[in-house]
Design an enzyme around this catalytic site. Structure first.
Site, PDB file in Angstrom:
ATOM      1  N   GLN A 114      34.409  44.256  37.476  1.00 57.17           N
ATOM      2  CA  GLN A 114      35.849  44.481  37.420  1.00 57.17           C
ATOM      3  C   GLN A 114      36.566  43.138  37.283  1.00 57.17           C
ATOM      4  O   GLN A 114      37.775  43.095  37.146  1.00 57.17           O
ATOM      5  CB  GLN A 114      36.327  45.162  38.710  1.00 57.17           C
ATOM      6  CG  GLN A 114      35.720  46.533  38.961  1.00 57.17           C
ATOM      7  CD  GLN A 114      36.097  47.067  40.341  1.00 57.17           C
ATOM      8  OE1 GLN A 114      35.661  46.547  41.360  1.00 57.17           O
ATOM      9  NE2 GLN A 114      36.914  48.101  40.377  1.00 57.17           N
ATOM     10  N   ILE A 116      37.670  39.365  35.838  1.00 57.82           N
ATOM     11  CA  ILE A 116      38.085  38.880  34.517  1.00 57.82           C
ATOM     12  C   ILE A 116      37.869  37.375  34.375  1.00 57.82           C
ATOM     13  O   ILE A 116      38.339  36.763  33.424  1.00 57.82           O
ATOM     14  CB  ILE A 116      39.597  39.166  34.311  1.00 57.82           C
ATOM     15  CG1 ILE A 116      40.401  38.537  35.458  1.00 57.82           C
ATOM     16  CG2 ILE A 116      39.864  40.670  34.230  1.00 57.82           C
ATOM     17  CD1 ILE A 116      41.874  38.438  35.195  1.00 57.82           C
ATOM     18  N   ASP A 117      37.145  36.779  35.360  1.00 62.82           N
ATOM     19  CA  ASP A 117      37.098  35.324  35.443  1.00 62.82           C
ATOM     20  C   ASP A 117      35.934  34.662  34.715  1.00 62.82           C
ATOM     21  O   ASP A 117      35.824  33.440  34.702  1.00 62.82           O
ATOM     22  CB  ASP A 117      37.074  34.900  36.921  1.00 62.82           C
ATOM     23  CG  ASP A 117      36.019  35.664  37.708  1.00 62.82           C
ATOM     24  OD1 ASP A 117      34.916  35.912  37.168  1.00 62.82           O
ATOM     25  OD2 ASP A 117      36.284  36.034  38.866  1.00 62.82           O
ATOM     26  N   HIS A 134      37.375  45.295  32.864  1.00 62.77           N
ATOM     27  CA  HIS A 134      38.806  44.981  32.805  1.00 62.77           C
ATOM     28  C   HIS A 134      39.098  43.825  31.859  1.00 62.77           C
ATOM     29  O   HIS A 134      40.127  43.173  31.964  1.00 62.77           O
ATOM     30  CB  HIS A 134      39.341  44.690  34.211  1.00 62.77           C
ATOM     31  CG  HIS A 134      39.253  45.878  35.128  1.00 62.77           C
ATOM     32  ND1 HIS A 134      39.409  45.795  36.497  1.00 62.77           N
ATOM     33  CD2 HIS A 134      39.018  47.189  34.872  1.00 62.77           C
ATOM     34  CE1 HIS A 134      39.261  47.004  37.032  1.00 62.77           C
ATOM     35  NE2 HIS A 134      39.020  47.856  36.071  1.00 62.77           N
ATOM     36  N   CYS A 145      46.185  42.692  15.104  1.00 56.24           N
ATOM     37  CA  CYS A 145      44.970  42.668  14.267  1.00 56.24           C
ATOM     38  C   CYS A 145      43.698  42.446  15.073  1.00 56.24           C
ATOM     39  O   CYS A 145      42.606  42.417  14.520  1.00 56.24           O
ATOM     40  CB  CYS A 145      45.102  41.615  13.166  1.00 56.24           C
ATOM     41  SG  CYS A 145      44.881  39.916  13.749  1.00 56.24           S
ATOM     42  N   ASN A 233      29.840  44.520  50.968  1.00 55.82           N
ATOM     43  CA  ASN A 233      31.272  44.225  50.868  1.00 55.82           C
ATOM     44  C   ASN A 233      31.795  43.879  52.260  1.00 55.82           C
ATOM     45  O   ASN A 233      31.344  44.447  53.247  1.00 55.82           O
ATOM     46  CB  ASN A 233      32.025  45.438  50.308  1.00 55.82           C
ATOM     47  CG  ASN A 233      33.446  45.097  49.906  1.00 55.82           C
ATOM     48  OD1 ASN A 233      33.671  44.145  49.162  1.00 55.82           O
ATOM     49  ND2 ASN A 233      34.411  45.845  50.412  1.00 55.82           N
TER      50      ASN A 233
HETATM   51 ZN   LIG Z   1      46.912  39.166  14.452  1.00 56.70          ZN
END
Ligand SMILES: [Zn+2]
Length: 268
Positions: A114, A116-117, A134, A145, A233
């Site tokens: 999850q 993004i680093d 993500h 584009c 966790n």
């Molecule tokens: Zn573009």
């Protein structure tokens, strides 16, 4: 007599031993990582109280507003620029390194993240082993584009005074290649992640509180298809009660200790 710290240590050791034995015999190990892993590398949790998000209006970050309003795009890039520095400087922690080691030992089917680093890549995992649900903050993409740019190159433009960067080819707005609020999940990555989860025989959650959907349902998919489920966790998660093993602790030291024992096990 209550539970002593010695008892807790023994229970922890037992749990670690079990995870080690499962890693040694499993053929399709999927690791699922979340924000807890990034914070252990010193990347601030931007959504926590007192964090960056308190100083901005969340509405400026909805994808629809980014598309439709120049002012929102400016705000977005302002915040994204503030977030980029700690991400760029962050280094992989012992849990990232342990996961990269699993790949070298051929004990890793894939990492679903999850985050993004880009820290799994910095740790040494290869492109085809990491599914970024993500997106990534290390690239920028043109919303018209789809042309991709290196994030560093675009930040250089911002540093020189550009408020909102636009595409060199088509003039479309550029945005970090992360998934924003209101933006749909990447189809290919999401499908691939579900597929790999369903085929896994050992599913290890590391540093995710498993609350952001649809990602959070992947351990469920794995478990329903017969995988063993391990959750590492710091805090409890909604899926703890269906996990085979739950370890509430820092991911770095736990994963380092697990990998050390896996190495010994592979040599025997
Ligand atoms: Zn573009």
């Amino acid at each position: 007599m209550g539970v002593t710290s010695g008892d807790r240590r023994n229970a922890m050791e037992e749990n670690i031993e079990k995870v080690v034995s499962w890693i040694l015999i499993s053929k399709k190990i999927v690791v699922f990582t979340g924000a807890g892993l990034s914070t252990e590398s010193g990347i601030p949790d931007f959504r926590s109280p007192g964090g960056l998000w308190d100083r901005y209006n969340p509405e400026d970050f909805y994808f629809q507003n980014f598309i439709s309003s120049q002012a929102s795009r400016e705000k977005y890039w302002q915040m994204a620029t503030e977030m980029y520095d700690p991400i760029k400087q962050a280094q992989p922690n012992p849990a990232h390194l342990a996961i990269a080691e699993m790949e070298r030992m051929e004990k890793l089917d894939c990492v679903i993240t999850q985050n993004i680093d880009g820290l799994h890549f910095k740790a040494g995992n290869s492109e085809d082993k990491v599914i970024q649900l993500h997106g990534t903050a290390m690239d920028v993409s043109c919303l018209s584009c789809r042309k991709r740019y290196d994030r560093g190159e675009i930040q250089e433009r911002i540093r020189k005074g550009v408020k909102v960067p636009y595409c060199d080819d088509c003039g479309g707005p550029l945005k970090p290649a992360t998934i924003s609020f209101g933006q749909s999940m990447p189809e290919r990555e999401t499908e691939e992640a579900y597929h790999r989860s369903s085929l896994s025989d050992l599913f290890i959650v590391i540093g995710s509180s498993l609350v952001v959907q649809p990602a959070a349902s992947m351990p469920l998919v794995a478990k329903r298809n017969g995988a063993k489920l391990v959750i590492i966790n710091r805090d409890p998660t909604p899926y703890d009660n269906m996990a085979d093993i739950v370890i509430h602790d820092q991911a770095g030291p736990i994963m380092a200790s697990i990998l050390e024992k896996v190495k010994q096990g592979l040599m025997n």
